[in-house]
Design a protein around this motif. Structure first.
Motif, PDB file in Angstrom:
ATOM      1  N   UNK A   6       4.402   2.775  -2.871  1.00 12.53           N
ATOM      2  CA  UNK A   6       4.049   2.792  -1.454  1.00 12.53           C
ATOM      3  C   UNK A   6       2.685   3.427  -1.348  1.00 12.53           C
ATOM      4  N   UNK A   7       1.654   2.608  -1.194  1.00 14.60           N
ATOM      5  CA  UNK A   7       0.302   3.144  -1.161  1.00 14.60           C
ATOM      6  C   UNK A   7       0.043   3.947  -2.417  1.00 14.60           C
ATOM      7  N   UNK A   8      -0.363   5.220  -2.275  1.00 13.66           N
ATOM      8  CA  UNK A   8      -0.707   6.029  -3.441  1.00 13.66           C
ATOM      9  C   UNK A   8       0.499   6.629  -4.165  1.00 13.66           C
ATOM     10  N   UNK A   9       1.708   6.425  -3.652  1.00 15.18           N
ATOM     11  CA  UNK A   9       2.900   7.055  -4.226  1.00 15.18           C
ATOM     12  C   UNK A   9       3.669   6.041  -5.070  1.00 15.18           C
ATOM     13  N   UNK A  10       3.885   6.405  -6.331  1.00 18.10           N
ATOM     14  CA  UNK A  10       4.680   5.576  -7.237  1.00 18.10           C
ATOM     15  C   UNK A  10       6.016   6.273  -7.441  1.00 18.10           C
ATOM     16  N   UNK A  11       7.093   5.597  -7.084  1.00 16.99           N
ATOM     17  CA  UNK A  11       8.427   6.154  -7.267  1.00 16.99           C
ATOM     18  C   UNK A  11       8.862   5.890  -8.702  1.00 16.99           C
ATOM     19  N   UNK A  12       9.263   6.954  -9.389  1.00 17.17           N
ATOM     20  CA  UNK A  12       9.627   6.861 -10.801  1.00 17.17           C
ATOM     21  C   UNK A  12      10.769   7.827 -11.066  1.00 17.17           C
ATOM     22  N   UNK A  70       2.941  11.477   0.535  1.00 15.84           N
ATOM     23  CA  UNK A  70       3.613  10.759   1.620  1.00 15.84           C
ATOM     24  C   UNK A  70       3.295  11.388   2.973  1.00 15.84           C
ATOM     25  N   UNK A  71       3.261  12.726   3.027  1.00 15.30           N
ATOM     26  CA  UNK A  71       2.911  13.408   4.280  1.00 15.30           C
ATOM     27  C   UNK A  71       1.488  13.065   4.700  1.00 15.30           C
ATOM     28  N   UNK A  78      -2.126   4.864   8.660  1.00 17.08           N
ATOM     29  CA  UNK A  78      -2.762   3.634   8.209  1.00 17.08           C
ATOM     30  C   UNK A  78      -1.737   2.731   7.532  1.00 17.08           C
ATOM     31  N   UNK A  79      -1.914   1.413   7.614  1.00 12.64           N
ATOM     32  CA  UNK A  79      -1.017   0.502   6.899  1.00 12.64           C
ATOM     33  C   UNK A  79      -1.185   0.686   5.386  1.00 12.64           C
ATOM     34  N   UNK A  80      -0.062   0.710   4.687  1.00 13.34           N
ATOM     35  CA  UNK A  80      -0.062   0.897   3.240  1.00 13.34           C
ATOM     36  C   UNK A  80       0.610  -0.291   2.568  1.00 13.34           C
ATOM     37  N   UNK A  81       0.135  -0.669   1.381  1.00 14.59           N
ATOM     38  CA  UNK A  81       0.829  -1.738   0.652  1.00 14.59           C
ATOM     39  C   UNK A  81       2.134  -1.208   0.057  1.00 14.59           C
ATOM     40  N   UNK A  82       3.174  -2.019   0.118  1.00 14.69           N
ATOM     41  CA  UNK A  82       4.473  -1.689  -0.469  1.00 14.69           C
ATOM     42  C   UNK A  82       4.777  -2.747  -1.522  1.00 14.69           C
ATOM     43  N   UNK A  83       5.057  -2.294  -2.755  1.00 10.57           N
ATOM     44  CA  UNK A  83       5.326  -3.214  -3.848  1.00 10.57           C
ATOM     45  C   UNK A  83       6.573  -2.754  -4.600  1.00 10.57           C
ATOM     46  N   UNK A  84       7.459  -3.695  -4.867  1.00 10.08           N
ATOM     47  CA  UNK A  84       8.661  -3.381  -5.642  1.00 10.08           C
ATOM     48  C   UNK A  84       8.299  -3.198  -7.111  1.00 10.08           C
ATOM     49  N   UNK A  85       9.228  -2.644  -7.866  1.00  9.73           N
ATOM     50  CA  UNK A  85       9.015  -2.397  -9.286  1.00  9.73           C
ATOM     51  C   UNK A  85       8.869  -3.652 -10.123  1.00  9.73           C
ATOM     52  N   UNK A  86       9.316  -4.794  -9.601  1.00 11.30           N
ATOM     53  CA  UNK A  86       9.133  -6.064 -10.310  1.00 11.30           C
ATOM     54  C   UNK A  86       7.812  -6.739  -9.910  1.00 11.30           C
ATOM     55  N   UNK A  87       6.923  -5.949  -9.277  1.00  9.64           N
ATOM     56  CA  UNK A  87       5.585  -6.362  -8.850  1.00  9.64           C
ATOM     57  C   UNK A  87       5.596  -7.382  -7.719  1.00  9.64           C
TER      58      UNK A  87
END
Length: 139
Positions: A6-12, A70-71, A78-87
């Motif tokens: 989600x934008x600059x945040x990578x969930x891992x 995230x905060x 601002x709108x952020x790109x959202x990408x799933x783990x399968x790209x």
């Protein structure tokens, strides 16, 4: 491997995303007809809210700054790109709400478990003038 970005945040593994929820709505204009039931005219997709939920365990896996990012992204509005783990690109979203719940507090009042929920709303792609501001969040 990333579960989602989600934008600059990578969930891992550290910022563990354990649940996503999507709602898909359609919008209709209602037209009243005398002596009959209403007629509905399709007007397109409605709001598409997403909810991401996860847990961070700072004492076991460390803290990677993702909640702070995230905060900051929520505050930037601002709108952020959202990408799933399968790209798969889900699209652009706004962060409407960020909730945190700290459980099992340590001596510094920080939770040994931090549960978070991010409420998102799908929006159109940002204009080029906003794109540079969005990219600034990745610093």
């Amino acid at each position: 491997m990333a579960m989602m970005a989600l934008g600059p945040v990578v969930f891992s593994l550290v910022t563990n995303l354990h649940e996503t929820e999507y709602t898909y709505d359609a919008e209709f204009a209602e037209h009243q007809v005398v002596g009959a039931g209403p007629i509905y005219e399709a007007t397109g997709d409605g709001e598409t809210p997403f909810t991401l939920s996860g847990k961070i365990m700072p004492e076991h896996l460390g803290v990677d700054g993702s909640l702070a990012a995230l905060e900051a992204a929520k505050s930037a509005q601002l709108p952020l790109p959202l990408m799933r783990g399968d790209y798969f690109p889900v699209g652009f979203v706004l962060i409407k709400r960020l909730r945190q719940r700290h459980n099992e507090l340590n001596e510094g009042a920080l939770g040994r478990e931090i549960h978070f929920t991010v409420d998102l709303l799908r929006v159109g792609a940002p204009s080029l003038s906003i794109a540079s501001q969005v990219l600034g969040l990745f610093r």
